[in-house]
Design a protein around this motif. Sequence first.
Motif, PDB file in Angstrom:
ATOM      1  N   ILE A 124      -8.743 -66.629-105.100  1.00 42.57           N
ATOM      2  CA  ILE A 124      -7.925 -67.790-105.606  1.00 42.57           C
ATOM      3  C   ILE A 124      -7.963 -68.006-106.930  1.00 42.57           C
ATOM      4  N   ILE A 125      -9.133 -68.029-107.635  1.00 39.38           N
ATOM      5  CA  ILE A 125      -9.116 -68.161-108.982  1.00 39.38           C
ATOM      6  C   ILE A 125      -8.463 -66.990-109.711  1.00 39.38           C
ATOM      7  N   SER A 126      -8.669 -66.143-109.295  1.00 47.15           N
ATOM      8  CA  SER A 126      -7.768 -64.948-109.823  1.00 47.15           C
ATOM      9  C   SER A 126      -6.361 -64.826-109.505  1.00 47.15           C
ATOM     10  N   LYS A 298       7.610 -75.422-104.149  1.00 45.10           N
ATOM     11  CA  LYS A 298       8.207 -75.728-105.495  1.00 45.10           C
ATOM     12  C   LYS A 298       7.113 -76.223-106.635  1.00 45.10           C
ATOM     13  N   ASN A 299       6.238 -76.946-105.883  1.00 44.21           N
ATOM     14  CA  ASN A 299       5.087 -77.289-106.827  1.00 44.21           C
ATOM     15  C   ASN A 299       3.612 -76.606-106.642  1.00 44.21           C
ATOM     16  N   MET A 300       3.786 -75.203-106.369  1.00 47.28           N
ATOM     17  CA  MET A 300       2.966 -74.534-106.131  1.00 47.28           C
ATOM     18  C   MET A 300       1.826 -74.417-107.149  1.00 47.28           C
ATOM     19  N   PHE A 301       2.253 -74.244-108.521  1.00 47.53           N
ATOM     20  CA  PHE A 301       1.654 -74.316-109.591  1.00 47.53           C
ATOM     21  C   PHE A 301       2.296 -74.848-110.721  1.00 47.53           C
ATOM     22  N   SER A 302       1.902 -75.988-111.075  1.00 52.55           N
ATOM     23  CA  SER A 302       2.597 -77.072-112.032  1.00 52.55           C
ATOM     24  C   SER A 302       2.489 -76.537-113.528  1.00 52.55           C
ATOM     25  N   GLU A 303       3.427 -76.785-114.306  1.00 55.06           N
ATOM     26  CA  GLU A 303       3.428 -76.626-115.876  1.00 55.06           C
ATOM     27  C   GLU A 303       2.209 -77.386-116.199  1.00 55.06           C
ATOM     28  N   ILE A 374      -7.609 -78.335-109.534  1.00 55.25           N
ATOM     29  CA  ILE A 374      -6.456 -77.445-109.625  1.00 55.25           C
ATOM     30  C   ILE A 374      -6.558 -76.188-108.615  1.00 55.25           C
ATOM     31  N   ILE A 375      -7.632 -75.725-108.399  1.00 53.18           N
ATOM     32  CA  ILE A 375      -7.744 -74.616-107.675  1.00 53.18           C
ATOM     33  C   ILE A 375      -7.352 -75.173-106.116  1.00 53.18           C
ATOM     34  N   MET A 376      -8.125 -76.125-105.642  1.00 54.30           N
ATOM     35  CA  MET A 376      -7.886 -76.582-104.442  1.00 54.30           C
ATOM     36  C   MET A 376      -6.562 -77.008-104.229  1.00 54.30           C
ATOM     37  N   GLU A 377      -5.760 -77.765-105.104  1.00 52.97           N
ATOM     38  CA  GLU A 377      -4.410 -77.901-104.967  1.00 52.97           C
ATOM     39  C   GLU A 377      -3.693 -76.739-104.994  1.00 52.97           C
ATOM     40  N   THR A 378      -3.710 -75.864-105.791  1.00 55.83           N
ATOM     41  CA  THR A 378      -3.111 -74.600-105.728  1.00 55.83           C
ATOM     42  C   THR A 378      -3.343 -73.731-104.636  1.00 55.83           C
ATOM     43  N   VAL A 379      -4.376 -73.562-103.864  1.00 48.93           N
ATOM     44  CA  VAL A 379      -4.552 -73.028-102.562  1.00 48.93           C
ATOM     45  C   VAL A 379      -3.989 -73.734-101.549  1.00 48.93           C
ATOM     46  N   THR A 380      -4.030 -75.247-101.451  1.00 47.20           N
ATOM     47  CA  THR A 380      -3.317 -75.966-100.514  1.00 47.20           C
ATOM     48  C   THR A 380      -1.871 -75.612-100.568  1.00 47.20           C
ATOM     49  N   ALA A 386      -0.159 -72.305 -93.148  1.00 51.39           N
ATOM     50  CA  ALA A 386      -0.938 -71.285 -92.540  1.00 51.39           C
ATOM     51  C   ALA A 386      -2.200 -72.049 -92.214  1.00 51.39           C
ATOM     52  N   GLY A 387      -2.404 -73.212 -92.671  1.00 56.66           N
ATOM     53  CA  GLY A 387      -3.724 -74.003 -92.275  1.00 56.66           C
ATOM     54  C   GLY A 387      -3.917 -74.844 -93.490  1.00 56.66           C
ATOM     55  N   THR A 388      -5.328 -75.656 -93.272  1.00 58.60           N
ATOM     56  CA  THR A 388      -5.496 -76.470 -94.354  1.00 58.60           C
ATOM     57  C   THR A 388      -7.066 -76.156 -94.958  1.00 58.60           C
TER      58      THR A 388
END
Length: 608
Positions: A124-126, A298-303, A374-380, A386-388
């Motif tokens: 996920i970091i990658s 839409k907000n998978m990875f914000s600016e 940021i990582i947790m938000e992006t993974v979510t 697919a899940g939580t």
Amino acid sequence: MNEDNQYPNNENQNQGSNLNSGGDNNTNQYGNSNQYQDQNSGQNQYIDPNQNQYVNQNQGQYTEQDKYWNQNQNANSNPYQNQYANLNQNQFGNQNQYGNQQTPYGNQNSTPKKPKSKKFVVSIISAIFALLIVGGGVFAFFNMQKTPKDQLLLAELNSWNQLSDAFENRYKPEIEWAKKAETTPTEYTYDIGAYVNGDFYSYEEMMFAEILGNSTLSLNVQTDPNKQLMKADMEADINGVTIDQLSAYITTEEVMVGFPFSDDILQVKDGDFGDFMRTLDPYYEGSDSLGLSDWMGKNMFSEENKEYLVKEYLLFFYNSLPTEAFKESSEDIEVFGENLKATKISMELSGDQIKDSLLKVLEKAKDDPKFEAIIMETVTNIMGAAGTIEEDLNLDINEGLESAIEELKDTDIPNGIKYTVWVNSDTVVQSEFEIGDEFKVEGTRQFTNDKQQWDYVVEVEGEKVYFTGDLSSKDGEFEDEVTLIDDYETGFTYEGSEELVDGERTFERSLYFTDGYDDFELYWIGDTSYDGDSMEGTHTIGIGTYEFDIEISFDEVGKFIKNVKIPTDNIVDIGSMSEDEIQAYMEEEFLFEAQSWFMDLYFELGLY
């Protein structure tokens, strides 16, 4: 780069940009691939010139005031502002630098019931750094010092920007349409058919090919990216027999399905999903929701998150690389038959220097709650339906980072990295990347608006792969050839021919594979036309093998629409029903209508 915005005070060689240079490879230096990937952007970020962003008065400390801390700085203030740059190269090659080490995010300290997904953490970091490639970095090039380190960075950036510009110019109609579709409701209609020809060995195979050739599938898809709505209708004609419409609807609150044999539309709300699944299966232990609140990502990875990672980590990593590792000289070279005067810039990093830079990045991330958030938000956002995270993955970012740090500290990196580029007209025209005696990439490249060429050799433990390309354009006509092949004549060849006139494109594209024994061809022939708020195209995609030729053809029509209509009548909220209610509805209504419809279809198709 704004060369007029220079400050006359003392020079800081470690300021200026975020270096991640090397061959165009993907390698993670601490046990998992794709940690630092090819960056492809260079957006300027404007910083208040009256504010010193780099004052480091707390040696070894990272504070909000010392926002862009650089461990290579002294305690003096740094007058140089806006020193960010993005390099489109990965320094670390496609190889694990630390030998056959177990990934630091492996299944350590796990419980038998639910192991920690630490290996997934590093992926996920990658992925987050990969998203920086797609979305564009947040770099600026003010006050570059013209050191060899900065020149290498800018030359790489210029080279890949030229390639990006050439791609955008070639596919301008498609890119403009796609950008508008990101914020405008669209409707696409597809009519799909298939054809099979070859040596058939049975009557059943012949009948199947004949039925397939006389059948079509029609698909209509409407999407609204602003309200996150989708409607899809599908119907088919199988050998002259019409199969009525099957419909599906997705919103941020529910999923609905309509069937050709019933007026009812079955609905499962997002919040009822867990209870509904437990009604069907008492042992269900999955997610309680479908993750529909942002199912389009839409907000998978914000600016904001992207900017933070670039400034705080990619720039930080670049600044940690020692300036003395970069050297400069002059050399005459030959590139595709042309003699050029070039500036040779080399970077040589020892294993200890690589290790030190990576440890600084990991230590910084471990103590940064925003990095974890940021990582947790992006993974979510990526996982969506697919899940939580908490229930399904049980991630512990800090624990994974701590494991990575400890393993990296105990790891000996025997081989350093050597990267050399030859620069002409502020772009890289030749490069050489080495990791010890095991991995080497070398070759030439030349990217202009009209022609993009490269000729590279990748060598891994004595085995070589040759990667060449020649893409040309002139007056709306494009001719392409790309090969990837090894010493045993195994590999791929791509050939493409296109013509673009007033938004109308015709093309023939083929991908050939051979291993010296078997060959196959994948081809795509068609045409597209973009005119204002509408588009249309015809496509034929096929595979040619020794025994069979298989083709799938489809016509598409697209247009921008005002809205997507989601039905509100005849809704059966099956997700809120009890087990007895579901059983009664299925037995008394749904299954009775389904069986009657299926039997009629069975006889119409002549399957009896």
